[in-house]
Structures are given as C-alpha cells and as structure tokens.
Design a protein around this motif. Structure first.
Motif, PDB file in Angstrom:
ATOM      1  N   SER A   1      -1.619  -1.010  -3.952  1.00  0.00           N
ATOM      2  CA  SER A   1      -2.802  -0.183  -3.717  1.00  0.00           C
ATOM      3  C   SER A   1      -2.398   1.233  -3.327  1.00  0.00           C
ATOM      4  O   SER A   1      -1.247   1.493  -2.970  1.00  0.00           O
TER       5      SER A   1
ATOM      6  N   ALA B   1      -8.759  -0.870   0.568  1.00  0.00           N
ATOM      7  CA  ALA B   1      -9.985  -1.673   0.689  1.00  0.00           C
ATOM      8  C   ALA B   1     -10.233  -2.484  -0.578  1.00  0.00           C
ATOM      9  O   ALA B   1     -10.586  -3.673  -0.514  1.00  0.00           O
ATOM     10  N   ASP B   2     -10.022  -1.844  -1.738  1.00  0.00           N
ATOM     11  CA  ASP B   2     -10.197  -2.559  -3.007  1.00  0.00           C
ATOM     12  C   ASP B   2      -9.179  -3.691  -3.142  1.00  0.00           C
ATOM     13  O   ASP B   2      -9.501  -4.782  -3.636  1.00  0.00           O
ATOM     14  N   ALA B   3      -7.952  -3.419  -2.714  1.00  0.00           N
ATOM     15  CA  ALA B   3      -6.911  -4.443  -2.795  1.00  0.00           C
ATOM     16  C   ALA B   3      -7.231  -5.616  -1.873  1.00  0.00           C
ATOM     17  O   ALA B   3      -7.017  -6.785  -2.231  1.00  0.00           O
TER      18      ALA B   3
ATOM     19  N   ASP C   1       0.847  -1.201   0.000  1.00  0.00           N
ATOM     20  CA  ASP C   1       0.000   0.000   0.000  1.00  0.00           C
ATOM     21  C   ASP C   1       0.878   1.245   0.000  1.00  0.00           C
ATOM     22  O   ASP C   1       1.656   1.469   0.936  1.00  0.00           O
TER      23      ASP C   1
ATOM     24  N   ARG D   1      -4.711  -1.357  -7.436  1.00  0.00           N
ATOM     25  CA  ARG D   1      -6.016  -0.911  -6.973  1.00  0.00           C
ATOM     26  C   ARG D   1      -5.875   0.490  -6.383  1.00  0.00           C
ATOM     27  O   ARG D   1      -4.836   0.838  -5.825  1.00  0.00           O
ATOM     28  N   SER D   2      -6.936   1.270  -6.510  1.00  0.00           N
ATOM     29  CA  SER D   2      -6.864   2.662  -6.070  1.00  0.00           C
ATOM     30  C   SER D   2      -6.838   2.808  -4.556  1.00  0.00           C
ATOM     31  O   SER D   2      -6.317   3.786  -4.023  1.00  0.00           O
ATOM     32  N   SER D   3      -7.389   1.838  -3.839  1.00  0.00           N
ATOM     33  CA  SER D   3      -7.433   1.934  -2.382  1.00  0.00           C
ATOM     34  C   SER D   3      -7.062   0.606  -1.742  1.00  0.00           C
ATOM     35  O   SER D   3      -7.117  -0.458  -2.373  1.00  0.00           O
TER      36      SER D   3
ATOM     37  N   ALA E   1     -10.237  -6.565  -0.905  1.00  0.00           N
ATOM     38  CA  ALA E   1     -11.358  -7.294  -1.510  1.00  0.00           C
ATOM     39  C   ALA E   1     -10.851  -8.194  -2.632  1.00  0.00           C
ATOM     40  O   ALA E   1     -11.285  -9.359  -2.772  1.00  0.00           O
ATOM     41  N   TYR E   2      -9.905  -7.689  -3.420  1.00  0.00           N
ATOM     42  CA  TYR E   2      -9.322  -8.491  -4.500  1.00  0.00           C
ATOM     43  C   TYR E   2      -8.609  -9.715  -3.916  1.00  0.00           C
ATOM     44  O   TYR E   2      -8.724 -10.835  -4.434  1.00  0.00           O
TER      45      TYR E   2
END
Length: 283
Positions: A235, A262-264, A203, A258-260, A266-267
């Motif tokens: 991310s 949280a998105d990373a 991140d 991923r932009s955030s 979830a991925y």
C-alpha cells in the motif's frame, strides 16, 4: 634474527625471566593499574609480562598478531574497559608508561653498549606494539558498537504491527538499504510464523523513492510471505512513485497493491471473510 643479534636477545630473555617479579612489582605501581588492588594489579602485570616475554622469545615485537600479544589481549581488554569508565568512555590506559621501569632495570645490567642498546630497542618496540594492539582493540570495539547500533535502529525503523487478528502491517519509512530490507523481511516472516497471519501489509507511504532494488525487495518479501501461507499487500504507492515505476519498467507481478493503507486494510478484512460497510448502511 641474525647470528649477531642472537646472543643479545638471549641475554634479554634471561633478564626478563630473572627480573620478572621486580618488573611486575614496578608495573603494578604505574597508573595503568591504579584503580586495582595490589594483588589484582600484580596478576594483570604478570599476564602482560608473560605476553611480552613470548614476543621477545619469538622475535615478533613488531607483529601485533603475534601469539604473545594475543595472550595479552584479555588483560588489555579489561584495562581498556576500566580506564574508559564503561561503554561510553573514550580514553585508553597509557601502556607506554610501562617502558620506563623495564628499560631502567635493563640499563642497570652490566652489559656491553651494543647489547644494552639492542635490548632497549627491542623492549621499546614491543611495548609500542602493545599500545598499537590496544588501539586496534578499541577500533574493533567501536566498529562493533556502531554495527550493533545500526542493527538496533534498523529494527526500530521497521516495526511489525498486528492490526487485526490474522493481519500484520509493516510501515516502511525513508530509504530502504540492504540492511533495512533484510531486517524488515526477517521481522515480518518471524511474526507471520508466530501469529499465523493470513495477510501482511507492506506500507510504503513513507518511502522516499522506489527503484529497481527496492521493487526487488518488495517482491522477494511478498514471495516469502506467500510461501508461509500469507498474502502480501503493498500500500501507499503514490502517483509520483507509480510513474517512476512505469518509466523504469518495474512490475510487481501478481502482488496486490492499494493506493492507501486504509484500502489495504479493507482488502485484508475482506480476504478474511469480513464485510466492510459504513455504519449508516447497517440495518
């Protein structure tokens, strides 16, 4: 050593050997050894004198790397640590006080003025160099301490966090220099191996800027993680950083981004076979 100075040096060597015990006793009474018991003080004084004798024999009183001074370093290290009062201290034992006793004894010898002057100069130079050796040791110790602190800070600033079974994350904050980059990579790979992680999230939300060197570090880390069986997800790529990377022609290749965070995350969960849904969608 010239032929003219050889007899004078030879007399000086004989003096140091003949008056060895007397010099040790007087040195042991100086403030350099003040905090030691009498027996220990004499042993340490003897060790310093042995080094000084070797230096005089070798004609190396100005060479701080000479073998005689090397012999004295162990004692000097002990004296420095005790005088400084521990790792946080800043004072050094004043070994220059060792000059007065040995010079006084030397000048009491029944010698010609030339020999007396020459011997005094050699002794004074040797003890001055002894002090320089002590200063070099302090500088070296200080540099080692600073380096160790930098390494500790680098480790603290690049923690590897387990956020799910098989998922690791490493939040990178601030500027990525070569030492931090190396520490981050090593820490992440060690944890991947230790925990058999399948996904690692890098991140960079807190990274102030991304240049070519930072991008290369991220790619190398992702490749190393892939070789160990883990997929790396980057991310936190903000719009400004994305624009900068495009302008510089930086490409992260096949690395998932991923932009955030949280998105990373979830991925990563989907990668492990989990389905991420809102609680309201569960029936």
């Amino acid at each position: 050593m010239t032929e003219a100075t050889y007899p004078a040096r030879h007399q000086l060597i004989e003096f140091l050997e003949t008056h060895k015990e007397e010099i040790e006793n007087e040195w042991a009474e100086t403030p350099v050894f003040a905090s030691r018991d009498r027996e220990t003080a004499k042993e340490e004084a003897a060790a310093l004198l042995t080094g000084l004798q070797r230096v005089v024999q070798d004609g190396a009183e100005e060479d701080s790397s000479a073998e005689g001074f090397t012999t004295a370093r162990a004692v000097l290290g002990t004296l420095a640590a005790r005088s400084a009062g521990g790792p946080s201290g800043s004072t050094l034992p004043d070994v220059s006080v060792l000059k007065e006793p040995v010079l006084r004894l030397w000048k009491q010898q029944d010698l010609s003025d030339d020999v007396t002057h020459y011997g005094a100069m050699v002794l004074a130079t040797a003890i001055s160099t002894l002090r320089n050796v002590l200063l070099e040791m302090e500088l070296s110790l200080g540099a080692d301490t600073i380096l160790a602190q930098q390494e500790q800070l680098a480790e603290l600033s690049t923690p590897v966090v387990k956020i799910w079974e098989g998922v690791l994350a490493i939040p990178l904050i601030g500027t990525l220099d070569s030492m931090r980059s190396q520490t981050a990579t090593e820490s992440l790979l060690e944890e991947i191996a230790k925990q058999q992680a399948k996904v690692a999230i890098l991140d960079i939300t807190g990274v102030t800027a991304v240049d070519t060197l930072v991008a290369q570090h991220l790619l190398k880390t992702a490749m190393a993680a892939r070789l160990m069986g883990a997929e790396c997800v980057i991310s936190g790529i903000r719009p400004q950083i994305a624009q900068t990377m495009v302008q510089l022609g930086i490409s992260l290749g096949e690395v998932v981004t991923r932009s955030s965070f949280a998105d990373a995350f979830a991925y990563a969960l989907r990668k492990l076979g989990f389905e991420v849904v809102h609680a309201g969608e569960v029936r």
